[in-house]
Design a protein around this motif. Sequence first.
Motif, PDB file in Angstrom:
ATOM      1  N   LYS A  62      20.252  35.546  34.514  1.00 14.57           N
ATOM      2  CA  LYS A  62      21.558  35.308  35.152  1.00 14.57           C
ATOM      3  C   LYS A  62      21.619  33.888  35.703  1.00 14.57           C
ATOM      4  O   LYS A  62      22.605  33.161  35.491  1.00 14.57           O
ATOM      5  CB  LYS A  62      21.761  36.309  36.290  1.00 14.57           C
ATOM      6  CG  LYS A  62      21.839  37.770  35.873  1.00 14.57           C
ATOM      7  CD  LYS A  62      23.253  38.168  35.543  1.00 14.57           C
ATOM      8  CE  LYS A  62      23.337  39.666  35.288  1.00 14.57           C
ATOM      9  NZ  LYS A  62      24.712  40.074  34.903  1.00 14.57           N
ATOM     10  N   VAL A  63      20.581  33.510  36.426  1.00 14.47           N
ATOM     11  CA  VAL A  63      20.528  32.188  37.052  1.00 14.47           C
ATOM     12  C   VAL A  63      20.528  31.088  36.000  1.00 14.47           C
ATOM     13  O   VAL A  63      21.250  30.090  36.113  1.00 14.47           O
ATOM     14  CB  VAL A  63      19.284  32.090  37.955  1.00 14.47           C
ATOM     15  CG1 VAL A  63      19.035  30.656  38.388  1.00 14.47           C
ATOM     16  CG2 VAL A  63      19.435  33.000  39.167  1.00 14.47           C
ATOM     17  N   LEU A 121      26.963  31.194  41.137  1.00 16.59           N
ATOM     18  CA  LEU A 121      26.452  32.568  41.244  1.00 16.59           C
ATOM     19  C   LEU A 121      25.962  32.814  42.658  1.00 16.59           C
ATOM     20  O   LEU A 121      25.259  31.982  43.236  1.00 16.59           O
ATOM     21  CB  LEU A 121      25.297  32.785  40.262  1.00 16.59           C
ATOM     22  CG  LEU A 121      24.542  34.126  40.378  1.00 16.59           C
ATOM     23  CD1 LEU A 121      25.409  35.272  39.849  1.00 16.59           C
ATOM     24  CD2 LEU A 121      23.211  34.076  39.614  1.00 16.59           C
ATOM     25  N   LEU A 122      26.310  33.971  43.213  1.00 15.79           N
ATOM     26  CA  LEU A 122      25.788  34.410  44.503  1.00 15.79           C
ATOM     27  C   LEU A 122      24.710  35.457  44.245  1.00 15.79           C
ATOM     28  O   LEU A 122      24.988  36.533  43.731  1.00 15.79           O
ATOM     29  CB  LEU A 122      26.900  34.998  45.368  1.00 15.79           C
ATOM     30  CG  LEU A 122      26.487  35.615  46.706  1.00 15.79           C
ATOM     31  CD1 LEU A 122      25.760  34.593  47.577  1.00 15.79           C
ATOM     32  CD2 LEU A 122      27.699  36.171  47.436  1.00 15.79           C
ATOM     33  N   SER A 124      25.856  26.319  40.352  1.00 16.88           N
ATOM     34  CA  SER A 124      24.774  26.384  41.338  1.00 16.88           C
ATOM     35  C   SER A 124      24.515  27.831  41.722  1.00 16.88           C
ATOM     36  O   SER A 124      25.362  28.707  41.516  1.00 16.88           O
ATOM     37  CB  SER A 124      25.141  25.579  42.590  1.00 16.88           C
ATOM     38  OG  SER A 124      25.272  24.205  42.291  1.00 16.88           O
ATOM     39  N   ILE A 125      23.353  28.080  42.303  1.00 18.69           N
ATOM     40  CA  ILE A 125      22.955  29.422  42.705  1.00 18.69           C
ATOM     41  C   ILE A 125      22.844  29.456  44.223  1.00 18.69           C
ATOM     42  O   ILE A 125      22.015  28.758  44.810  1.00 18.69           O
ATOM     43  CB  ILE A 125      21.599  29.832  42.083  1.00 18.69           C
ATOM     44  CG1 ILE A 125      21.558  29.470  40.591  1.00 18.69           C
ATOM     45  CG2 ILE A 125      21.340  31.306  42.317  1.00 18.69           C
ATOM     46  CD1 ILE A 125      22.630  30.096  39.740  1.00 18.69           C
ATOM     47  N   PHE A 126      23.685  30.261  44.859  1.00 24.10           N
ATOM     48  CA  PHE A 126      23.626  30.455  46.304  1.00 24.10           C
ATOM     49  C   PHE A 126      22.869  31.746  46.571  1.00 24.10           C
ATOM     50  O   PHE A 126      23.292  32.825  46.134  1.00 24.10           O
ATOM     51  CB  PHE A 126      25.031  30.515  46.901  1.00 24.10           C
ATOM     52  CG  PHE A 126      25.716  29.187  46.976  1.00 24.10           C
ATOM     53  CD1 PHE A 126      25.877  28.535  48.185  1.00 24.10           C
ATOM     54  CD2 PHE A 126      26.202  28.572  45.823  1.00 24.10           C
ATOM     55  CE1 PHE A 126      26.507  27.304  48.264  1.00 24.10           C
ATOM     56  CE2 PHE A 126      26.830  27.332  45.886  1.00 24.10           C
ATOM     57  CZ  PHE A 126      26.982  26.700  47.100  1.00 24.10           C
ATOM     58  N   ILE A 127      21.740  31.644  47.281  1.00 23.03           N
ATOM     59  CA  ILE A 127      20.854  32.793  47.481  1.00 23.03           C
ATOM     60  C   ILE A 127      20.902  33.222  48.935  1.00 23.03           C
ATOM     61  O   ILE A 127      20.520  32.472  49.831  1.00 23.03           O
ATOM     62  CB  ILE A 127      19.402  32.447  47.093  1.00 23.03           C
ATOM     63  CG1 ILE A 127      19.354  31.888  45.667  1.00 23.03           C
ATOM     64  CG2 ILE A 127      18.513  33.680  47.224  1.00 23.03           C
ATOM     65  CD1 ILE A 127      18.074  31.153  45.343  1.00 23.03           C
ATOM     66  N   ASN A 177      31.099  35.574  40.979  1.00 20.06           N
ATOM     67  CA  ASN A 177      29.985  35.981  40.143  1.00 20.06           C
ATOM     68  C   ASN A 177      28.788  36.241  41.056  1.00 20.06           C
ATOM     69  O   ASN A 177      28.354  35.347  41.776  1.00 20.06           O
ATOM     70  CB  ASN A 177      29.663  34.874  39.136  1.00 20.06           C
ATOM     71  CG  ASN A 177      28.600  35.278  38.136  1.00 20.06           C
ATOM     72  OD1 ASN A 177      28.304  36.461  37.955  1.00 20.06           O
ATOM     73  ND2 ASN A 177      28.024  34.293  37.470  1.00 20.06           N
ATOM     74  N   TYR A 178      28.271  37.462  41.045  1.00 16.66           N
ATOM     75  CA  TYR A 178      27.183  37.807  41.953  1.00 16.66           C
ATOM     76  C   TYR A 178      26.151  38.666  41.241  1.00 16.66           C
ATOM     77  O   TYR A 178      26.412  39.260  40.194  1.00 16.66           O
ATOM     78  CB  TYR A 178      27.715  38.559  43.180  1.00 16.66           C
ATOM     79  CG  TYR A 178      28.137  39.992  42.887  1.00 16.66           C
ATOM     80  CD1 TYR A 178      27.239  41.053  43.031  1.00 16.66           C
ATOM     81  CD2 TYR A 178      29.430  40.282  42.447  1.00 16.66           C
ATOM     82  CE1 TYR A 178      27.611  42.353  42.734  1.00 16.66           C
ATOM     83  CE2 TYR A 178      29.809  41.576  42.153  1.00 16.66           C
ATOM     84  CZ  TYR A 178      28.896  42.613  42.300  1.00 16.66           C
ATOM     85  OH  TYR A 178      29.268  43.900  41.987  1.00 16.66           O
TER      86      TYR A 178
END
Length: 210
Positions: free
Chosen positions: A117-118, A32-33, A127-130, A65-66
Amino acid sequence: MKIVAFLISFLFISFSLSQTFARPSFDKSKDLLLVNFDLKPDEDDVMAAAAFACQLHHADFAGINYYVVAGAYGFQEHDFIEIAVPGFYNELFGSHKSNWTNAHQNWKASVKRATNKVHNVIKQGGSIFIAEAGQSDFTFDVCQSLLKKGVPLSTIKSKMILVQHSNWNEKMTTQTKLEWLKENTNYYKIEDGNKTNRTPNYKGCEYYLA
């Protein structure tokens, strides 16, 4: 257009080989972005949001996915850019709450939406890219919400990849929260996107975007 350069740099880093940059790479199949805009006080987040929406239509980034957050600011003063939401962000990302949320309007509800979402992505092994296009107070609250859901701190450390581009953003983040994030997430501070440098130097006179 400091954040436009940052977003381009961020996405380039995310999709690049981890061996080259010693950073994890973005996997479109499961990651997820999360893109957090402060919209306070500069209008650059309005332009950056438009640039990000355009990138989503590029073949390299289509289908990722964002989730977008407006109003993810720290303790700075000045006015929130109300004119951008909900109308403009609806046009860029779809209806409010589906692909984006307005933390300025309702912080707690936005934290809950982003957390859900996260959490769902982490449960599936992603993983979550922030991309912090603003301050990190919102990200801190999401992390605390994840802990309350039973996500181990070690998972947050490995799965929450946070990229910050601005010295000013760090200064305007609540310092205890910033220090916690630096210690307990996969935190990267790249060169200051507000200055001429390699992120990726789109603010130099020969590269200036208008």
